[in-house]
Design a protein around this motif. Structure first.
Motif, PDB file in Angstrom:
ATOM      1  N   TYR A  26       0.847  -1.203   0.000  1.00  0.00           N
ATOM      2  CA  TYR A  26       0.000   0.000   0.000  1.00  0.00           C
ATOM      3  C   TYR A  26       0.876   1.244   0.000  1.00  0.00           C
ATOM      4  O   TYR A  26       1.422   1.634   1.036  1.00  0.00           O
ATOM      5  CB  TYR A  26      -0.917   0.002   1.222  1.00  0.00           C
ATOM      6  CG  TYR A  26      -1.725  -1.257   1.375  1.00  0.00           C
ATOM      7  CD1 TYR A  26      -2.738  -1.562   0.461  1.00  0.00           C
ATOM      8  CD2 TYR A  26      -1.472  -2.148   2.417  1.00  0.00           C
ATOM      9  CE1 TYR A  26      -3.468  -2.726   0.582  1.00  0.00           C
ATOM     10  CE2 TYR A  26      -2.216  -3.312   2.549  1.00  0.00           C
ATOM     11  CZ  TYR A  26      -3.207  -3.601   1.633  1.00  0.00           C
ATOM     12  OH  TYR A  26      -3.938  -4.748   1.763  1.00  0.00           O
ATOM     13  N   ASP A  28       0.363   4.494  -0.081  1.00  0.00           N
ATOM     14  CA  ASP A  28       0.129   5.703   0.701  1.00  0.00           C
ATOM     15  C   ASP A  28      -0.390   5.399   2.105  1.00  0.00           C
ATOM     16  O   ASP A  28      -1.014   6.234   2.735  1.00  0.00           O
ATOM     17  CB  ASP A  28      -0.857   6.617  -0.046  1.00  0.00           C
ATOM     18  CG  ASP A  28      -2.163   5.903  -0.355  1.00  0.00           C
ATOM     19  OD1 ASP A  28      -2.236   4.676  -0.097  1.00  0.00           O
ATOM     20  OD2 ASP A  28      -3.109   6.560  -0.822  1.00  0.00           O
ATOM     21  N   SER A  30      -0.809   5.094   5.962  1.00  0.00           N
ATOM     22  CA  SER A  30      -0.253   5.919   7.041  1.00  0.00           C
ATOM     23  C   SER A  30       0.121   5.038   8.233  1.00  0.00           C
ATOM     24  O   SER A  30      -0.337   3.904   8.349  1.00  0.00           O
ATOM     25  CB  SER A  30      -1.282   6.960   7.475  1.00  0.00           C
ATOM     26  OG  SER A  30      -2.410   6.313   8.015  1.00  0.00           O
ATOM     27  N   GLU A  33      -2.813   3.838  10.120  1.00  0.00           N
ATOM     28  CA  GLU A  33      -3.479   2.661   9.541  1.00  0.00           C
ATOM     29  C   GLU A  33      -2.687   1.384   9.822  1.00  0.00           C
ATOM     30  O   GLU A  33      -3.265   0.340  10.133  1.00  0.00           O
ATOM     31  CB  GLU A  33      -3.686   2.856   8.035  1.00  0.00           C
ATOM     32  CG  GLU A  33      -4.781   3.870   7.741  1.00  0.00           C
ATOM     33  CD  GLU A  33      -4.791   4.350   6.302  1.00  0.00           C
ATOM     34  OE1 GLU A  33      -5.815   4.201   5.633  1.00  0.00           O
ATOM     35  OE2 GLU A  33      -3.762   4.885   5.839  1.00  0.00           O
ATOM     36  N   ARG A  36      -3.423   0.159  13.190  1.00  0.00           N
ATOM     37  CA  ARG A  36      -4.733  -0.483  13.320  1.00  0.00           C
ATOM     38  C   ARG A  36      -4.791  -1.857  12.665  1.00  0.00           C
ATOM     39  O   ARG A  36      -5.523  -2.726  13.111  1.00  0.00           O
ATOM     40  CB  ARG A  36      -5.811   0.447  12.772  1.00  0.00           C
ATOM     41  CG  ARG A  36      -6.109   1.564  13.755  1.00  0.00           C
ATOM     42  CD  ARG A  36      -6.757   2.765  13.113  1.00  0.00           C
ATOM     43  NE  ARG A  36      -7.098   3.778  14.096  1.00  0.00           N
ATOM     44  CZ  ARG A  36      -6.237   4.650  14.623  1.00  0.00           C
ATOM     45  NH1 ARG A  36      -4.963   4.625  14.240  1.00  0.00           N
ATOM     46  NH2 ARG A  36      -6.620   5.522  15.519  1.00  0.00           N
ATOM     47  N   ILE A  37      -4.045  -2.042  11.592  1.00  0.00           N
ATOM     48  CA  ILE A  37      -4.038  -3.353  10.928  1.00  0.00           C
ATOM     49  C   ILE A  37      -3.233  -4.362  11.745  1.00  0.00           C
ATOM     50  O   ILE A  37      -3.621  -5.516  11.902  1.00  0.00           O
ATOM     51  CB  ILE A  37      -3.420  -3.251   9.511  1.00  0.00           C
ATOM     52  CG1 ILE A  37      -4.341  -2.457   8.588  1.00  0.00           C
ATOM     53  CG2 ILE A  37      -3.172  -4.631   8.915  1.00  0.00           C
ATOM     54  CD1 ILE A  37      -3.702  -2.162   7.247  1.00  0.00           C
TER      55      ILE A  37
ATOM     56  N   PHE B  38      -8.131   9.207   7.518  1.00  0.00           N
ATOM     57  CA  PHE B  38      -7.799   7.886   6.981  1.00  0.00           C
ATOM     58  C   PHE B  38      -8.971   6.944   7.253  1.00  0.00           C
ATOM     59  O   PHE B  38      -9.881   7.298   8.000  1.00  0.00           O
ATOM     60  CB  PHE B  38      -6.490   7.343   7.569  1.00  0.00           C
ATOM     61  CG  PHE B  38      -6.440   7.301   9.070  1.00  0.00           C
ATOM     62  CD1 PHE B  38      -6.879   6.185   9.761  1.00  0.00           C
ATOM     63  CD2 PHE B  38      -5.956   8.393   9.797  1.00  0.00           C
ATOM     64  CE1 PHE B  38      -6.842   6.154  11.146  1.00  0.00           C
ATOM     65  CE2 PHE B  38      -5.918   8.360  11.194  1.00  0.00           C
ATOM     66  CZ  PHE B  38      -6.368   7.236  11.863  1.00  0.00           C
ATOM     67  N   PHE B 151     -11.534  -2.315  12.316  1.00  0.00           N
ATOM     68  CA  PHE B 151     -10.504  -1.926  11.333  1.00  0.00           C
ATOM     69  C   PHE B 151     -10.470  -2.933  10.197  1.00  0.00           C
ATOM     70  O   PHE B 151     -10.514  -2.563   9.027  1.00  0.00           O
ATOM     71  CB  PHE B 151      -9.123  -1.857  11.986  1.00  0.00           C
ATOM     72  CG  PHE B 151      -9.095  -1.048  13.238  1.00  0.00           C
ATOM     73  CD1 PHE B 151      -9.534   0.268  13.231  1.00  0.00           C
ATOM     74  CD2 PHE B 151      -8.655  -1.589  14.438  1.00  0.00           C
ATOM     75  CE1 PHE B 151      -9.526   1.021  14.379  1.00  0.00           C
ATOM     76  CE2 PHE B 151      -8.643  -0.848  15.590  1.00  0.00           C
ATOM     77  CZ  PHE B 151      -9.072   0.463  15.575  1.00  0.00           C
ATOM     78  N   PHE B 155     -11.347  -2.001   6.351  1.00  0.00           N
ATOM     79  CA  PHE B 155     -10.314  -2.161   5.319  1.00  0.00           C
ATOM     80  C   PHE B 155     -10.730  -3.233   4.317  1.00  0.00           C
ATOM     81  O   PHE B 155     -10.488  -3.099   3.115  1.00  0.00           O
ATOM     82  CB  PHE B 155      -8.957  -2.510   5.942  1.00  0.00           C
ATOM     83  CG  PHE B 155      -8.373  -1.396   6.766  1.00  0.00           C
ATOM     84  CD1 PHE B 155      -8.385  -0.093   6.297  1.00  0.00           C
ATOM     85  CD2 PHE B 155      -7.807  -1.643   8.011  1.00  0.00           C
ATOM     86  CE1 PHE B 155      -7.855   0.948   7.060  1.00  0.00           C
ATOM     87  CE2 PHE B 155      -7.277  -0.611   8.786  1.00  0.00           C
ATOM     88  CZ  PHE B 155      -7.299   0.682   8.312  1.00  0.00           C
ATOM     89  N   ARG B 159     -10.883  -2.582   0.427  1.00  0.00           N
ATOM     90  CA  ARG B 159     -10.025  -3.301  -0.539  1.00  0.00           C
ATOM     91  C   ARG B 159     -10.887  -4.045  -1.559  1.00  0.00           C
ATOM     92  O   ARG B 159     -10.591  -4.067  -2.754  1.00  0.00           O
ATOM     93  CB  ARG B 159      -9.109  -4.288   0.194  1.00  0.00           C
ATOM     94  CG  ARG B 159      -8.152  -3.646   1.194  1.00  0.00           C
ATOM     95  CD  ARG B 159      -7.000  -2.881   0.553  1.00  0.00           C
ATOM     96  NE  ARG B 159      -7.253  -1.447   0.423  1.00  0.00           N
ATOM     97  CZ  ARG B 159      -6.946  -0.506   1.327  1.00  0.00           C
ATOM     98  NH1 ARG B 159      -6.359  -0.833   2.464  1.00  0.00           N
ATOM     99  NH2 ARG B 159      -7.207   0.763   1.094  1.00  0.00           N
ATOM    100  N   THR B 170      -8.271   8.887   0.543  1.00  0.00           N
ATOM    101  CA  THR B 170      -8.190   9.320   1.934  1.00  0.00           C
ATOM    102  C   THR B 170      -7.552  10.718   1.967  1.00  0.00           C
ATOM    103  O   THR B 170      -7.066  11.207   0.946  1.00  0.00           O
ATOM    104  CB  THR B 170      -7.344   8.338   2.776  1.00  0.00           C
ATOM    105  OG1 THR B 170      -6.063   8.226   2.167  1.00  0.00           O
ATOM    106  CG2 THR B 170      -7.989   6.964   2.836  1.00  0.00           C
ATOM    107  N   HIS B 171      -7.570  11.351   3.134  1.00  0.00           N
ATOM    108  CA  HIS B 171      -7.023  12.706   3.295  1.00  0.00           C
ATOM    109  C   HIS B 171      -7.601  13.656   2.252  1.00  0.00           C
ATOM    110  O   HIS B 171      -6.905  14.471   1.669  1.00  0.00           O
ATOM    111  CB  HIS B 171      -5.494  12.671   3.248  1.00  0.00           C
ATOM    112  CG  HIS B 171      -4.927  11.702   4.236  1.00  0.00           C
ATOM    113  ND1 HIS B 171      -4.863  11.975   5.578  1.00  0.00           N
ATOM    114  CD2 HIS B 171      -4.486  10.437   4.101  1.00  0.00           C
ATOM    115  CE1 HIS B 171      -4.381  10.925   6.228  1.00  0.00           C
ATOM    116  NE2 HIS B 171      -4.145   9.971   5.347  1.00  0.00           N
TER     117      HIS B 171
END
Lengths: 94, 378
Positions: A26, A28, A30, A33, A36-37, B38, B151, B155, B159, B170-171
């Motif tokens: 990935y 971009d 952060s 993130e 959290r993953i 995000f 989360f 995600f 995905r 994002t952002h």
């Protein structure tokens, strides 16, 4: 045989190799993130041993400024504290 | 970023990502999702990760039930681990009034096919041996309720949506929405997107997007605080909800005990500060209900928001007089309802037969004033 792995987050087992894999996958993503993953920085050390290590590794791997990585928040309590001690604290204060 | 889209979804939480994925799955093309921070950075990522069906209104029960049905196969469908675990919710009644309310709720739930049971205190203790039942009168249990990782789920939806061609930015904060005879354009800090269909999936931020269109949405951000402990071996099983303490406690699959409550009397605004007062009160509530937690250490506390509506039910669907503008707000239950809301919104937008009663959850109900309030919020 001992495997060639470098642990960045010892509480939640995030290795340097795993971090690189995520950064490769990935573009971009952060640090918030990644936290959290992987749960990195969320273990009993509260991120004290790993947070800056991980941020520095992300900056190095991406060849970018450390400030651009952005550190996730440090959160209270300042040290892991027993629920019973907190529950009794006010009584002790009088 | 695409400068034109068939649908723009605002909000990269569980609902926004589920709506985008379900739209793409239904065959809609050119979908763009914009998120100001995000993914899962707002209410979703701060929530307690519980999923329950034990609600007190028909609509909430039906949306919850559909979500649980979808969750059974969701990790296969999205090709990702979601940590969905059905270890149940145990609701404790501490007085006759609470017991009567929970009995009424159970009758409604049972009539809709939700298998909630009333338990004696001895049965509740069998289920949660560490529970202190001295203040309890009765307990209610639904074994299909449980836990889901916010989360991983968000995600996974994002995905899977990307694999179907959705563009996720994002952002990318929305600064304006151009509306003339219909939606024309969504303006963000990173550029504009022409579109005639917008889905507002911003949870506790719903009213701030509404303000751009001069609309006054009845959704207020209500702060709820929460803490998690160090991980221990699995020992709790169900989520324990106490109406007397206005709190919930659950051991997540990772091992930590997550617990929290909110204060409905606080002023409503986005406030991510956590307080010492919460930590103190929550610790007392926890050791009273589960004395075994006395020696378990808190490692982290934080705050998030419920987007609360006047009746505690989601606000879904079109907004009268605003062509092409849709609301998808879970209203304090967004994460646990996100599978059914995403599916339902996609069906509504593409004109398919609905799987949940979206017409009953339209914002129009606040005009007619015929509200049935959810009695079982914690």
């Amino acid at each position: 045989m001992v495997e060639d792995r470098t642990y960045l987050c010892r509480c939640e087992d995030l290795t340097k190799e795993k971090l690189h894999e995520i950064l490769d996958k990935y573009d971009d993503i952060s640090m918030e993130e990644i936290k959290r993953i992987t749960r990195a920085t969320m273990g009993p050390c509260q991120g004290r041993t790993c947070k800056e290590l991980i941020a520095r590794e992300i900056a190095k791997y991406r060849d970018e400024n450390l400030e651009k990585v952005g550190l996730p928040s440090y959160r209270a309590p300042i040290t892991p504290t027993k629920l019973g001690e907190i529950a009794r604290s006010e009584e002790n204060d009088g | 970023m695409m400068d034109s889209a068939d649908v723009v979804v605002i909000g990269g939480g569980s609902i926004g990502c589920s709506v985008a994925y379900n739209l793409a799955k239904t065959g809609v093309e050119n979908i763009v999702l914009v998120e100001k921070n995000f993914l899962a950075s707002g209410a979703t990522g701060r929530c307690a990760a519980g999923v329950r069906q034990q609600w007190g209104t028909r609509e909430n029960c039906l949306v919850a039930k559909r979500s649980i049905e979808l969750l059974k196969d969701l990790s296969v469908e999205l090709d990702a681990e979601l940590d969905f675990r059905q270890s149940g919710y145990l609701l404790i009644a501490s007085n006759e009034e609470e017991r009567d309310q929970l009995e009424t709720n159970m009758e409604l739930q049972n009539s809709l096919g939700i298998p909630t049971k009333e338990l004696t205190l001895a049965e509740a203790e069998d289920l949660v041996p560490y529970l202190d039942t001295k203040d309890a009168k009765r307990a209610f249990f639904c074994g299909e309720d449980g836990h889901l990782d916010p989360f991983k789920t968000t995600f996974a939806y994002a995905r899977a949506a990307e694999r179907l061609g959705v563009e996720i930015n994002t952002h990318t904060e929305v600064t304006d929405i151009v509306y003339k005879n219909g939606i024309e354009q969504v303006v963000t800090k990173r550029g504009s997107i022409s579109t005639d269909l917008v889905v507002n999936a911003t949870g506790p931020g719903t009213k701030y997007i509404g303000k751009i269109l001069n609309l006054d949405h009845p959704v207020e951000p209500e702060r709820h605080q929460i803490l998690i402990t160090e991980p221990l071996e699995n020992m709790l099983g169900p989520m324990v909800i106490s109406f007397q303490h206005n709190s919930y406690i659950q051991q997540v699959p990772h091992g930590g005990f997550i617990m929290g409550y909110g204060n409905p009397n606080e002023p409503h605004y986005v406030n991510y500060k956590h307080s010492w007062r919460f930590l103190d009160n929550m610790a007392k509530k926890a050791v009273q209900q589960l004395p075994v937690l006395e020696d378990v250490r808190v490692v982290r506390q934080w705050a998030g928001h419920y987007g609360i509506s006047p009746d505690g039910q989601p606000i879904l669907g079109t907004v009268p007089g605003y062509d092409g503008y849709y609301l998808a707000c879970g209203c304090g239950k967004g994460f646990m309802f996100s599978p059914a809301i995403g599916e339902g919104m996609a069906k509504l937008i593409t004109g398919k037969e609905l799987s949940i009663p979206i017409e009953k959850m339209s914002i129009e109900r606040f005009e007619s004033g015929e509200l049935i309030s959810e009695p079982a919020v914690v």
